[in-house]
Design a protein around this motif. Structure first.
Motif, PDB file in Angstrom:
ATOM      1  N   PRO A   1      44.568 -65.211  20.336  1.00 41.45           N
ATOM      2  CA  PRO A   1      44.892 -65.683  21.677  1.00 41.45           C
ATOM      3  C   PRO A   1      43.843 -65.292  22.719  1.00 41.45           C
ATOM      4  O   PRO A   1      43.236 -64.233  22.647  1.00 41.45           O
ATOM      5  CB  PRO A   1      46.229 -64.996  21.975  1.00 41.45           C
ATOM      6  CG  PRO A   1      46.264 -63.805  21.086  1.00 41.45           C
ATOM      7  CD  PRO A   1      45.474 -64.174  19.866  1.00 41.45           C
ATOM      8  N   ASP A   2      43.624 -66.201  23.659  1.00 44.14           N
ATOM      9  CA  ASP A   2      42.790 -65.956  24.847  1.00 44.14           C
ATOM     10  C   ASP A   2      41.350 -65.568  24.538  1.00 44.14           C
ATOM     11  O   ASP A   2      40.776 -64.688  25.176  1.00 44.14           O
ATOM     12  CB  ASP A   2      43.426 -64.881  25.734  1.00 44.14           C
ATOM     13  CG  ASP A   2      44.806 -65.282  26.210  1.00 44.14           C
ATOM     14  OD1 ASP A   2      44.980 -66.456  26.549  1.00 44.14           O
ATOM     15  OD2 ASP A   2      45.697 -64.422  26.228  1.00 44.14           O
TER      16      ASP A   2
ATOM     17  N   THR B   1      40.101 -75.572  24.629  1.00 42.22           N
ATOM     18  CA  THR B   1      40.347 -75.136  26.010  1.00 42.22           C
ATOM     19  C   THR B   1      41.469 -74.122  26.142  1.00 42.22           C
ATOM     20  O   THR B   1      41.461 -73.319  27.070  1.00 42.22           O
ATOM     21  CB  THR B   1      40.657 -76.330  26.932  1.00 42.22           C
ATOM     22  OG1 THR B   1      41.724 -77.093  26.369  1.00 42.22           O
ATOM     23  CG2 THR B   1      39.437 -77.201  27.126  1.00 42.22           C
ATOM     24  N   ASP B   2      42.433 -74.114  25.247  1.00 42.65           N
ATOM     25  CA  ASP B   2      43.514 -73.127  25.365  1.00 42.65           C
ATOM     26  C   ASP B   2      43.097 -71.749  24.860  1.00 42.65           C
ATOM     27  O   ASP B   2      43.823 -70.766  25.024  1.00 42.65           O
ATOM     28  CB  ASP B   2      44.783 -73.602  24.656  1.00 42.65           C
ATOM     29  CG  ASP B   2      44.628 -73.730  23.148  1.00 42.65           C
ATOM     30  OD1 ASP B   2      43.535 -73.447  22.615  1.00 42.65           O
ATOM     31  OD2 ASP B   2      45.615 -74.123  22.502  1.00 42.65           O
TER      32      ASP B   2
ATOM     33  N   SER C   1      43.004 -70.498  21.955  1.00 48.14           N
ATOM     34  CA  SER C   1      43.932 -69.929  20.981  1.00 48.14           C
ATOM     35  C   SER C   1      43.324 -69.660  19.611  1.00 48.14           C
ATOM     36  O   SER C   1      43.912 -68.956  18.807  1.00 48.14           O
ATOM     37  CB  SER C   1      45.126 -70.865  20.804  1.00 48.14           C
ATOM     38  OG  SER C   1      44.685 -72.105  20.269  1.00 48.14           O
TER      39      SER C   1
ATOM     40  N   LEU D   1      36.595 -74.639  25.554  1.00 47.43           N
ATOM     41  CA  LEU D   1      36.592 -73.555  26.529  1.00 47.43           C
ATOM     42  C   LEU D   1      35.199 -72.959  26.679  1.00 47.43           C
ATOM     43  O   LEU D   1      34.747 -72.655  27.772  1.00 47.43           O
ATOM     44  CB  LEU D   1      37.580 -72.458  26.093  1.00 47.43           C
ATOM     45  CG  LEU D   1      37.654 -71.211  26.957  1.00 47.43           C
ATOM     46  CD1 LEU D   1      38.254 -71.570  28.321  1.00 47.43           C
ATOM     47  CD2 LEU D   1      38.498 -70.140  26.297  1.00 47.43           C
TER      48      LEU D   1
END
Length: 185
Positions: free
Chosen positions: A58-59, A36-37, A39, A19
């Protein structure tokens, strides 16, 4: 160097798509990658390509190392009603969140350390909070008040004594407002 680019090609690619761009600690000993997620933040020792920490968060949208690589700062999008703040400081020795804050907007250098990590500073509305860089959870030690401050910079290499809460240089930027010119205090 050719060795570092070979390492990146052979090792970082094995972790799949990322990411964020890989982020290296100042000494190059560690690299942080975020899949990419978004997390988690994966901390890898560059010398042996070993994962030393996986920090579940997260994110994740932004990460940064403290100067000595003792801490990782992560910023995620704000979650309505979240109990844990979205700006987090992680102790890389334990993998635990040391402190966390609710921060709506990510800006570079919200949190800054002295080169030896004895001092840690965080900008908030109209002031800078100064913390003991090795005991962040102890809370604010002192504050610098500066009306309408927009940004600041802790002088690299300041706070150079061992006991260290004694001295440092900080520049505070105040943008122009109501016809008054911008200035640095």
């Amino acid at each position: 160097t050719s060795n570092s680019s070979t390492w990146e090609q052979s090792s970082l690619l094995s972790y799949g798509e990322l990411l964020l761009s890989p982020l290296y600690s100042e000494d190059g000993r560690l690299v942080c990658i975020v899949p990419t997620d978004g997390s988690l933040a994966r901390i890898i020792e560059t010398e042996n390509n070993q994962v030393v920490r996986e920090l579940a968060c997260p994110d994740i949208m932004s990460v940064d190392f403290s100067p000595l690589g003792s801490y990782l700062i992560s910023w995620s999008r704000s979650v309505q009603g979240g109990k844990v703040g979205n700006l987090r400081v992680w102790d890389l020795n334990t993998g635990e969140i040391v402190v966390h804050y609710h921060q709506k907007v990510q800006k570079k250098d919200i949190i800054q350390w002295s080169h030896n990590e004895h001092l840690c500073m965080k900008i908030v509305s109209n002031e800078i909070h100064i913390l003991n860089g090795h005991a962040l959870s102890d809370g604010i030690k002192t504050k610098i008040h500066c009306k309408n401050i927009a940004n600041y910079k802790l002088a690299y290499g300041s706070a150079n004594t061992e006991s260290s809460m004694s001295y440092c240089d900080v520049a505070c930027f105040v943008p122009s407002q109501s016809g008054n010119p911008s200035h640095i205090s």
